[in-house]
Motif scaffolding. Structure first.
Motif, PDB file in Angstrom:
ATOM      1  N   GLN A   1      -7.570  -4.374   1.481  1.00  0.00           N
ATOM      2  CA  GLN A   1      -6.249  -4.457   0.865  1.00  0.00           C
ATOM      3  C   GLN A   1      -5.416  -5.578   1.475  1.00  0.00           C
ATOM      4  O   GLN A   1      -4.759  -6.352   0.766  1.00  0.00           O
ATOM      5  CB  GLN A   1      -5.529  -3.111   1.008  1.00  0.00           C
ATOM      6  CG  GLN A   1      -4.236  -3.012   0.220  1.00  0.00           C
ATOM      7  CD  GLN A   1      -3.003  -3.447   1.012  1.00  0.00           C
ATOM      8  OE1 GLN A   1      -2.998  -3.349   2.236  1.00  0.00           O
ATOM      9  NE2 GLN A   1      -1.978  -3.885   0.323  1.00  0.00           N
TER      10      GLN A   1
ATOM     11  N   VAL B   1      -1.976  -1.288  -3.826  1.00  0.00           N
ATOM     12  CA  VAL B   1      -2.740  -0.048  -3.864  1.00  0.00           C
ATOM     13  C   VAL B   1      -1.781   1.134  -3.981  1.00  0.00           C
ATOM     14  O   VAL B   1      -0.799   1.229  -3.236  1.00  0.00           O
ATOM     15  CB  VAL B   1      -3.608   0.124  -2.595  1.00  0.00           C
ATOM     16  CG1 VAL B   1      -4.257   1.512  -2.567  1.00  0.00           C
ATOM     17  CG2 VAL B   1      -4.693  -0.955  -2.529  1.00  0.00           C
TER      18      VAL B   1
ATOM     19  N   PHE C   1       0.875  -1.176   0.000  1.00  0.00           N
ATOM     20  CA  PHE C   1       0.000   0.000   0.000  1.00  0.00           C
ATOM     21  C   PHE C   1       0.909   1.222   0.000  1.00  0.00           C
ATOM     22  O   PHE C   1       1.595   1.505   0.975  1.00  0.00           O
ATOM     23  CB  PHE C   1      -0.895   0.008   1.242  1.00  0.00           C
ATOM     24  CG  PHE C   1      -2.066   0.955   1.135  1.00  0.00           C
ATOM     25  CD1 PHE C   1      -1.884   2.308   0.883  1.00  0.00           C
ATOM     26  CD2 PHE C   1      -3.361   0.485   1.288  1.00  0.00           C
ATOM     27  CE1 PHE C   1      -2.960   3.174   0.781  1.00  0.00           C
ATOM     28  CE2 PHE C   1      -4.453   1.337   1.210  1.00  0.00           C
ATOM     29  CZ  PHE C   1      -4.248   2.680   0.946  1.00  0.00           C
TER      30      PHE C   1
END
Length: 267
Positions: A187, A194, A41
């Motif tokens: 996620q 991401v 992420f």
């Protein structure tokens, strides 16, 4: 079926010497080098006009690259592709379709069998907590609900990368916090990569494994420079009131606004 059961390709991204120059000679992004691990992420922050949304759109394939290249799992990006899903601040839902029809649109267009389309819709509508609203139209939903539909619609296409451009920027504080927590869960559970553009430093530190800080190029006259990449070494769920959390927030704020911005919180 378990949430992460549908097979995805890995989502490693390499940005190699990338630049975006316009016809008048000005740059939106210049000489950006960045490696993003599969399942990471990554948040991108910086002042308005620094090129962060342009960089995101180049990864998505919506903007042409005039220098360098971007690779997703060794494949050069030359345009949009099903391996990269994009969520914008404006939800982009089809107003004439219901929630479940919006989510089903991508798999149907891809030619998935009807049984698999239903399976995908059921899974992701449940994942974003909208099972009771499946037959509703977008205008019957709150802004937060519409953004959840937008996220589910992207996930139903089973991308390896989800690109998000200020997705929660127009929402009230409580709804924004709820969706941040939901996104973090999604996620981690799916293991999807991401890339998340935001103006909120607090949001970036709360969600991301690493935060890319971009500068406005005031000194060099060139936008789109990476000033620093900050690794956020905090376990989740993250406490926004902790000393460690606020140290990261303060350090990133100082990078963006200068040493006089110690009191800046989330801009």
């Amino acid at each position: 079926m378990r949430i992460g059961a549908i097979q995805r390709h890995a989502g490693m991204i390499d940005v190699q010497g990338v630049g975006k120059q316009y016809g008048n000679g000005t740059y939106a992004v210049k000489d950006v080098n960045l490696h993003i691990d599969s399942g990471e992420f990554l948040a991108i922050v910086g002042p308005s006009g620094c090129g962060k949304s342009t960089l995101l759109r180049m990864i998505a394939g919506f903007e042409s690259i005039t220098e360098g290249q971007i690779l997703v799992e060794t494949r050069p990006v030359s345009g949009p592709g099903p391996d990269r899903g994009v969520v914008f601040q404006d939800y982009g839902l089809f107003p004439w379709l219901t929630v479940e029809e919006n989510i089903a649109y991508g798999p149907k267009e891809a030619g998935y069998p009807r049984s698999q389309v239903k399976e995908l819709v059921d899974k992701y509508i449940d994942l974003v907590g909208l099972k009771l609203f499946a037959k509703k139209f977008p205008h019957e939903l709150s802004g937060g609900m519409q953004q959840r539909v937008a996220i589910a619609r992207v996930l139903a296409n089973t991308p390896s990368v989800m690109l998000m451009d200020e997705p929660f920027g127009a929402l009230d504080a409580l709804t924004r916090e709820q969706l941040q927590n939901q996104l973090s869960y999604i996620q981690k559970d799916l293991g999807i990569t991401v890339v998340f553009v935001t103006h909120s430093i607090e949001e970036a530190v709360y969600l991301a494994d690493r935060v890319v800080v971009m500068g406005d190029g005031a000194a060099s006259g060139v936008a789109g420079n990476i000033k620093k990449i900050e690794t956020i070494s905090l376990d989740g769920p993250r406490d926004t009131t902790s000393v460690e959390f606020n140290r990261y927030r303060r350090d990133i704020s100082e990078l963006i606004h200068g040493k006089t911005a110690k009191g800046a919180a989330s801009e």
